[in-house]
Design a protein around this motif. Structure first.
Motif, PDB file in Angstrom:
ATOM      1  N   GLU A 181      37.977  26.056  41.127  1.00 18.91           N
ATOM      2  CA  GLU A 181      37.190  27.020  40.351  1.00 18.91           C
ATOM      3  C   GLU A 181      38.061  27.872  39.442  1.00 18.91           C
ATOM      4  N   VAL A 182      39.343  28.009  39.769  1.00 21.91           N
ATOM      5  CA  VAL A 182      40.258  28.756  38.907  1.00 21.91           C
ATOM      6  C   VAL A 182      40.577  27.935  37.661  1.00 21.91           C
ATOM      7  N   ILE A 183      40.815  26.641  37.858  1.00 21.65           N
ATOM      8  CA  ILE A 183      41.053  25.743  36.724  1.00 21.65           C
ATOM      9  C   ILE A 183      39.834  25.718  35.815  1.00 21.65           C
ATOM     10  N   ASN A 184      38.675  25.767  36.404  1.00 20.42           N
ATOM     11  CA  ASN A 184      37.412  25.667  35.667  1.00 20.42           C
ATOM     12  C   ASN A 184      37.181  26.826  34.705  1.00 20.42           C
ATOM     13  N   ARG A 185      37.830  27.997  34.972  1.00 17.64           N
ATOM     14  CA  ARG A 185      37.746  29.168  34.105  1.00 17.64           C
ATOM     15  C   ARG A 185      36.319  29.698  33.941  1.00 17.64           C
ATOM     16  N   ARG A 186      35.524  29.635  35.008  1.00 15.95           N
ATOM     17  CA  ARG A 186      34.158  30.157  34.930  1.00 15.95           C
ATOM     18  C   ARG A 186      33.983  31.407  35.794  1.00 15.95           C
ATOM     19  N   GLY A 187      35.060  31.960  36.259  1.00 14.89           N
ATOM     20  CA  GLY A 187      34.960  33.072  37.192  1.00 14.89           C
ATOM     21  C   GLY A 187      35.070  32.559  38.613  1.00 14.89           C
ATOM     22  N   TYR A 188      35.752  33.291  39.461  1.00  8.54           N
ATOM     23  CA  TYR A 188      35.970  32.803  40.813  1.00  8.54           C
ATOM     24  C   TYR A 188      36.140  33.963  41.784  1.00  8.54           C
ATOM     25  N   ASP A 189      35.882  33.664  43.043  1.00  8.20           N
ATOM     26  CA  ASP A 189      36.076  34.616  44.134  1.00  8.20           C
ATOM     27  C   ASP A 189      37.542  34.525  44.551  1.00  8.20           C
ATOM     28  N   GLY A 190      38.297  35.594  44.367  1.00 13.00           N
ATOM     29  CA  GLY A 190      39.717  35.581  44.668  1.00 13.00           C
ATOM     30  C   GLY A 190      40.023  35.288  46.126  1.00 13.00           C
ATOM     31  N   VAL A 191      39.137  35.730  47.027  1.00 12.75           N
ATOM     32  CA  VAL A 191      39.326  35.478  48.459  1.00 12.75           C
ATOM     33  C   VAL A 191      39.258  33.977  48.735  1.00 12.75           C
ATOM     34  N   LYS A 192      38.225  33.313  48.196  1.00 14.03           N
ATOM     35  CA  LYS A 192      38.062  31.872  48.415  1.00 14.03           C
ATOM     36  C   LYS A 192      39.191  31.087  47.743  1.00 14.03           C
ATOM     37  N   ALA A 193      39.667  31.569  46.599  1.00 14.43           N
ATOM     38  CA  ALA A 193      40.777  30.897  45.916  1.00 14.43           C
ATOM     39  C   ALA A 193      42.066  31.001  46.738  1.00 14.43           C
ATOM     40  N   ASP A 194      42.300  32.159  47.366  1.00 13.92           N
ATOM     41  CA  ASP A 194      43.468  32.326  48.236  1.00 13.92           C
ATOM     42  C   ASP A 194      43.385  31.405  49.457  1.00 13.92           C
ATOM     43  N   ILE A 195      42.173  31.240  50.005  1.00 18.55           N
ATOM     44  CA  ILE A 195      41.991  30.368  51.167  1.00 18.55           C
ATOM     45  C   ILE A 195      42.372  28.934  50.808  1.00 18.55           C
TER      46      ILE A 195
END
Length: 458
Positions: A181-195
């Motif tokens: 979702e970070v690559i996608n550049r549409r906005g992301y939940d930082g907690v889920k990205a860290d997981i």
């Protein structure tokens, strides 16, 4: 210039150089009063001001003072001179966890212990409203007792960094560890990205190599987007089940931190003190703004012109924006894409001026925001409300920019019609090329663009 044996601020004797980057060097040092070993990060003020990183450094100071945990590198104090900023931090004698992975896979119990300590630290950061956003073995240090210490909060985000949609929107991190979702550049939940990043680290600890790797960066991004990887034969069933839940490409169904910590594999041999919340220590107040006060040429309040300066693009952003690396097809129907991009060899002020003229010509309301972001709004109600368009200008070099136009409100067909028949023709004088189209043959590539090195993230 800092040299081994020199005394800093009459308090610390500098030792050997531990590492260095573009804007900072890290030294081993000794506190002259106590004899305690510390690490000192020396940051060049002029360099960070030149690239607009002052706010990022202030954020890093605030975050590190906020986080007090046995598995996070502690920030003892921050000092400054007219030209340098000094972070005095806990010294991790064991070096980077990355060096252990270079030697091959770790035993399961050893990997689990590091992972338990990592999750304990990251969960604590999240409880304090902090997302790290660049978790990788190079940012995980070991102390003399082989305990893990999370470091480098330079890309971290506080809860207040979120947009109105509750999501983060800055693309950052290291490609191999970054969530889809970070690559996608549409906005992301930082907690889920860290997981997700923690899952990639766990895989690397147990396997001795990364789950997503390919010489072709686009192909690697495709694999990340689909969570396409294979477990080594020696992975036990319970760790396979856990990793499948962590490396879920859908952040909505990805395992939460609470459920992760309840999994049987994670809890095996767990030292309960690892997940016990740290008591808040009484900290000496540390004014992040004051760090810059001793610099005669470091204004804390930005001049008005600088506030309108567009955002800088880093190498990761440029790759994400590039049509050759456009991964949006992995996540959405390309026919429904609501943004277009073009490059321009004009100055930011010229691009601003052209967009202002377009708003006057087509009776659009213009609202300016910080860092090169503009809101264009229709004057009349459309089929689905008032049409809204966001225009964001990104600086690649001072004379070469990338501009993104995206629908923020209203009817998609009305947006596409306005874009095709009115806005695109009106922009022809400043457009170098639209994304996906070839640049005009009669023009030479701007000199500044020619000088840009070909960057391939490691």
């Amino acid at each position: 210039m800092e040299q081994k044996g020199s005394v800093l601020m009459q308090r610390y004797e500098l030792g050997k150089l531990l590492g260095q980057g573009t804007f900072a060097k890290v030294y081993h040092a000794r506190n002259l009063a106590t004899g305690m070993s510390v690490a000192i990060k020396v940051i060049d003020k002029e360099k960070i001001l030149k690239v607009g990183m002052m706010e990022q450094i202030k954020c890093e100071i605030s975050v590190m003072r906020l986080i007090q945990h046995p598995h996070v590198v502690e920030l003892y104090e921050v000092m400054a001179s007219k030209t340098k900023i000094y972070f005095v931090m806990e010294y991790a004698k064991g070096g980077e966890l990355f060096n252990k992975i270079l030697k091959g896979k770790l035993k399961e119990d050893v990997a689990r212990r590091y992972f338990q300590q990592l999750i304990s630290a990251v969960d604590y950061c999240h409880s304090r409203g902090v997302c790290h956003r660049d978790l990788k073995p190079e940012n995980l240090l070991l102390d003399e007792n082989e305990n893990l210490k999370v470091s480098d909060f330079g890309l971290s985000a506080l809860a207040q960094s979120k947009h109105q949609d509750g999501l983060l929107h800055t693309t950052c991190g290291t490609p191999a560890y970054v969530a889809p979702e970070v690559i996608n550049r549409r906005g992301y939940d930082g907690v889920k990205a860290d997981i997700w990043s923690c899952g990639v680290i766990l895989f690397a600890l147990l396997a001795g190599y990364l789950p997503f790797q390919d010489k072709n960066l686009m192909e690697m991004y495709r694999k990340i987007g689909k969570a396409e990887f294979k477990f080594p034969k020696w992975f036990a069933p319970d760790v396979r089940r856990l990793l499948s839940k962590i490396l879920d490409p859908n952040p909505r169904t990805r395992i939460s931190m609470a459920k992760l910590m309840e999994s049987s594999w994670f809890k095996k041999g767990l030292d309960k003190s690892v997940i016990t919340a740290t008591e808040n220590k009484e900290l000496a107040p540390l004014d992040a703004e004051g760090v810059f006060d001793s610099c005669e040429n470091c204004p804390i309040v930005k001049p008005k012109k600088e506030q309108e300066k567009p955002s800088n693009l880093n190498a990761f952003d440029i790759i994400s924006f590039s049509s050759g690396f456009d991964l949006s097809g992995l996540f959405e129907d390309t026919e429904q894409k609501k943004e277009v991009r073009f490059t321009s060899n004009k100055s930011a002020s010229t691009i601003f001026s052209q967009l202002e003229d377009i708003c006057k010509r087509f009776r659009l309301k213009l609202k300016k925001k910080d860092r090169g972001l503009l809101n264009l709004e229709g004057s009349k109600e459309g089929r689905k409300g008032i049409l809204g368009i966001e225009a964001e200008i990104f600086e690649i070099t001072p004379q070469f920019h990338l501009v993104e136009l995206r629908k923020s409100n209203g009817d998609t067909m009305e947006y596409k019609k306005l874009l095709k028949h009115d806005i695109r023709p009106a922009l022809k004088d400043i457009v170098w090329t639209w994304q996906g189209e070839q640049p005009p043959q009669h023009e030479a590539v701007p000199e500044e663009q020619q000088q840009q090195p070909h960057v391939v993230p490691s």
